[in-house]
Write a protein that holds these residues in place. Structure first.
Motif, PDB file in Angstrom:
ATOM      1  N   ARG A   1       4.007  -0.011  -5.434  1.00 16.16           N
ATOM      2  CA  ARG A   1       3.132  -0.600  -6.457  1.00 16.16           C
ATOM      3  C   ARG A   1       3.322   0.134  -7.785  1.00 16.16           C
ATOM      4  NH1 ARG A   1      -1.351  -3.631  -6.326  1.00 16.16           N
ATOM      5  NH2 ARG A   1      -1.143  -3.732  -4.083  1.00 16.16           N
TER       6      ARG A   1
ATOM      7  N   GLU B   1       0.830  -1.204   0.000  1.00 21.44           N
ATOM      8  CA  GLU B   1       0.000   0.000   0.000  1.00 21.44           C
ATOM      9  C   GLU B   1       0.863   1.251   0.000  1.00 21.44           C
ATOM     10  OE1 GLU B   1      -2.841  -0.516   3.147  1.00 21.44           O
ATOM     11  OE2 GLU B   1      -3.405  -2.421   2.216  1.00 21.44           O
ATOM     12  N   SER B   2       1.726   1.337  -1.011  1.00 22.34           N
ATOM     13  CA  SER B   2       2.597   2.508  -1.110  1.00 22.34           C
ATOM     14  C   SER B   2       2.982   2.700  -2.575  1.00 22.34           C
ATOM     15  CB  SER B   2       3.854   2.294  -0.276  1.00 22.34           C
ATOM     16  OG  SER B   2       4.651   1.301  -0.900  1.00 22.34           O
TER      17      SER B   2
ATOM     18  N   ASP C   1       0.555  -7.592  -7.288  1.00 22.87           N
ATOM     19  CA  ASP C   1      -0.042  -7.896  -5.982  1.00 22.87           C
ATOM     20  C   ASP C   1       0.723  -8.991  -5.248  1.00 22.87           C
ATOM     21  OD1 ASP C   1      -2.113  -6.159  -5.643  1.00 22.87           O
ATOM     22  OD2 ASP C   1      -3.532  -7.365  -6.829  1.00 22.87           O
TER      23      ASP C   1
END
Lengths: 436, 310
Positions: free
Chosen positions: A249, A245-246, A424
């Motif tokens: 990605r 979550e930064s 992911d």
């Protein structure tokens, strides 16, 4: 006695045994010498000589050779024996030696905490001598301290910092009609497109060599992560931030976009660092995203070394939020278990003198740790200097908490390039390794 | 010239009852292990003892460097059960072993049958096929990196007109490794099969020929059953070799791309030397050793039962 005499000579049994006894004693003496290396011998004029063993990484050979010679001349009472191995191998062989309790007096140490031979891992095991008292140690810039220090004590020497960017072949750029290096990500993509149209491979990538896989992410993450949140490392350590979550990605997606657009050579996973180097040096490819410390390798492989230069990879579309990775170069430590700790420390103290920092930094195209009138910065990394003050971050692994994240990063990049994993899955694996 | 001579005192030791054999005090009645004792002492000191002593680390959390170490019981073995990467590597290890055992012995047998025939050049061919065995595995890996060059105009691709990324494509890499191992060790299997073939009595073949057996029938009903001991040894050695395979993988792909060629050996190596988890790595090594021993025992038990005497 000639050979014939020897062959025909009669020997009594007693003579025979005396002779064999002599041989055995001689053999025992030689074994004793080889198993227990003498740490002090003497020079011709009767002065005692201290022998120091040094194991370094192959990239350090160029700067070390010159400095070793200079030190021997200044200190004839010290004899330094140096040996070098490539990154992948030096870590293994040194760890084995450390584990077995026969570490060399001086050896390579990786900055920070993210690898098995990193400063904090070895210092925590009590295997590195404290260098805090040396003059140069007082001049370490604050931002670099986590790379050199554990609990406020300095355990590693390093000559300065290197940067990650695009090593490019000026001739190839000229032939493709490229005027100047790009300042934004879109310009970078346009540049690659132009080069591809001109019939050259825009970016050479040797992802079969594990450590090469990380460099493109490292080049982009400062802009996609740290430019937005300079405290990302602290938050991640506190468990408040993750790779998934930064901006990691975004960086991974940008990495893959380069591949999707066909800007890499075919089969990067089957291509090695050496092949990557030669592709750029010979003009088969226009550039390679690499660390400036290996610039000498590219120059060595090129027929005209001056054709090669570097520029920062712009990881953002707003030129003002482009940040760069600038990390402390691979360093050197003194083994706490050495029988000649003081002499080994004296050598490091010598390396810490400004003129020697300058010489080392020059040989590996690094930015010197501290600078004076004699300091030179390689013209190839000049374009990075405007960033080093407040838009540069250390290489990501230098603050990772364990040695597992980096190899996982290598492996997931190879999987991404092979189309065997999604972004992911890749980031999830890295987060898992981070938490171990 | 005068000599001072001193009479030697008579030997106080009584003469042995029987006539001493050629080896003095050793005789045919000495226990047989006595002859192996010197070698056994060396083996125990430099192989068995260190190996057994190392087992202790499997129950600790030692990092491989430094003094700190604490006893953690079976925690390392429980970690192994949860370790996705190590578990995934077991599949690779088994696939690789299966491929190597099947192909290496198949090729080895064919080579043996070929050079056993009365060819003029057979002596030279034996040397040629055996020679890769003596090359260091790391050298073989470096050599094959050139053979496996992904460039369509180089190496194997150039020769066969293919465009395969032999070591860089995760779905091919494991088989590429198997290929280079088979290339190296097929000659080794060949030599063992050759020894077996030399032991098949010609009279049996002649008798079979008189009975009207063709070439294939003679192989199937005369040669093959008598070759059983050679088959046993070959299957066992190649299985053990396959399960433990490390050097070639390490030098060619280092377990990559991704985790495609990761085997138990490369995982345990990385745990010890890259991640700094020596205790855990020793636990994996112990499991691997027990696994190899179990597989070999089952194999020997089964294969021995079908051996016949010539």
């Amino acid at each position: 006695m000639t050979m014939t005499d020897l062959r025909n000579a009669r020997m009594s049994r007693a003579q025979f045994f005396r002779m064999m006894g002599g041989l055995a004693a001689a053999a025992a003496a030689t074994t004793a010498c080889s198993t227990r290396p003498q740490t002090t011998a003497s020079t011709g004029d009767g002065q005692a000589v201290t022998e120091l063993k040094f194991v370094g990484v192959a990239d350090q050979k160029a700067p070390m050779d010159g400095l070793l010679t200079a030190y021997q001349q200044a200190q004839p009472s010290v004899r330094l024996t140096a040996s070098y191995a490539p990154t992948d191998q030096v870590q293994t062989s040194l760890r084995t030696q450390l584990g077995a309790g026969n570490a060399p007096d001086l050896h390579v140490v990786y900055p920070g905490s993210g690898s098995a031979m990193s400063m904090s891992q070895i210092a925590e095991a009590g295997l590195l001598a404290d260098l805090s008292a040396q003059a140069w140690a007082a001049t370490i810039p604050t931002g670099f301290k986590p790379a050199f220090q554990l609990d406020g004590k300095t355990y590693m020497y390093s000559a300065g910092s290197s940067v990650i960017g695009a090593v490019y072949n000026k001739k190839v750029f000229e032939q493709a009609g490229v005027q100047e290096p790009p300042a934004t990500w879109s310009e970078f993509l346009a540049l690659c497109g132009k080069l591809k149209k001109a019939g050259v491979t825009p970016i050479a990538l040797g992802a079969q060599t594990p450590w090469v896989t990380q460099l493109i992410t490292y080049a982009l993450v400062p802009s996609t992560v740290y430019a937005k949140d300079p405290t990302f490392d602290d938050k991640q350590l506190a468990g408040q931030a993750s790779f998934a979550e930064s901006g990691w990605r975004q960086a991974m997606e940008m990495y893959l976009e380069l591949q999707k657009r066909g800007f890499f050579n075919d089969n990067p996973n089957g291509t090695t660092f050496e092949q990557q180097t030669s592709m750029v040096a010979t003009g088969k490819a226009a550039m390679a995203i690499q660390v400036s410390a290996v610039l000498p390798d590219f120059r060595k492989a090129a027929s005209a070394p001056d054709d090669l230069s570097m520029f920062p990879v712009p990881g953002a579309d707003d030129a003002a939020s482009v940040w760069i990775p600038a990390g402390v170069v691979v360093g050197l430590g003194v083994s706490a278990k050495s029988r000649n700790v003081e002499q080994a420390k004296a050598f490091v103290d010598f390396l810490g003198r400004q003129e020697n920092i300058n010489a080392w930094a020059k040989a590996i195209a690094a930015i010197p740790l501290t600078q004076d009138a004699g300091s030179t910065v390689d013209p190839a990394v000049q374009s990075f200097l405007p960033f080093t003050k407040d838009r540069a971050v250390p290489f990501m692994d230098q603050r990772w908490p364990n040695a597992e994240v980096q190899p996982v990063h290598f492996a997931v990049v190879q999987e991404l390039l092979a189309g065997k994993a999604t972004v992911d899955e890749a980031l999830k694996k890295m987060d898992e390794a981070y938490r171990k | 010239m005068t000599h001072l001579t001193v009479d030697k005192p008579p030997r106080s030791r009584p003469a042995p009852a029987g006539r001493p054999g050629p080896l003095g005090r050793f005789s045919a009645s000495s226990p047989s292990w006595l002859f192996a004792a010197p070698a056994l002492v060396v083996y125990v000191a430099v192989v068995l003892y260190p190996a057994a002593a190392g087992v202790v680390y499997a129950f600790t959390d030692w990092s491989g460097i430094g003094q700190e170490m604490s006893f953690v019981g079976v925690a390392n073995f429980l970690t192994l059960l949860d370790d996705e990467q190590a578990m995934g590597s077991i599949g690779n290890t088994l696939l690789l072993t299966l491929a190597i055992v099947a192909v290496q012995n198949g090729v080895g047998l064919l080579l043996a049958l070929g050079v056993h025939a009365k060819l003029r050049s057979r002596a030279m061919l034996r040397v040629v096929f055996f020679s890769p065995v003596v090359v260091s595995p790391v050298m073989v890996a470096f050599l094959w990196k050139y053979v496996y060059n992904p460039d369509p105009s180089a190496g194997l691709n150039g020769l066969l007109g293919l465009r395969v990324d032999w070591l860089g494509d995760p779905s091919v890499a494991l088989w590429s490794i198997a290929g280079m191992v088979v290339w190296q060790y097929a000659g080794y299997s060949m030599v063992i099969f050759l020894a077996g073939l030399e032991g098949v009595p010609t009279e049996l073949h002649e008798a079979a020929m008189i009975d009207g057996a063709g070439t294939f029938q003679r192989f199937r009903y005369v040669t093959w059953p008598l070759l059983a001991p050679a088959v046993t040894i070959n299957l066992m050695l190649s299985t053990i070799g396959g399960l433990k395979l490390f050097d070639q993988i390490f030098a060619a792909t280092n377990g990559g791309p991704g985790y495609a060629t990761e085997t138990l050996s490369t995982v345990l190596y990385k745990q010890a030397f890259v991640f700094g988890k020596f205790g855990y790595s020793t636990a994996i090594a112990l499991v691997l050793a027990l696994f190899v021993a179990a597989v070999s025992l089952v194999q020997v038990y089964y294969l021995r039962s079908r051996e016949v005497a010539s």
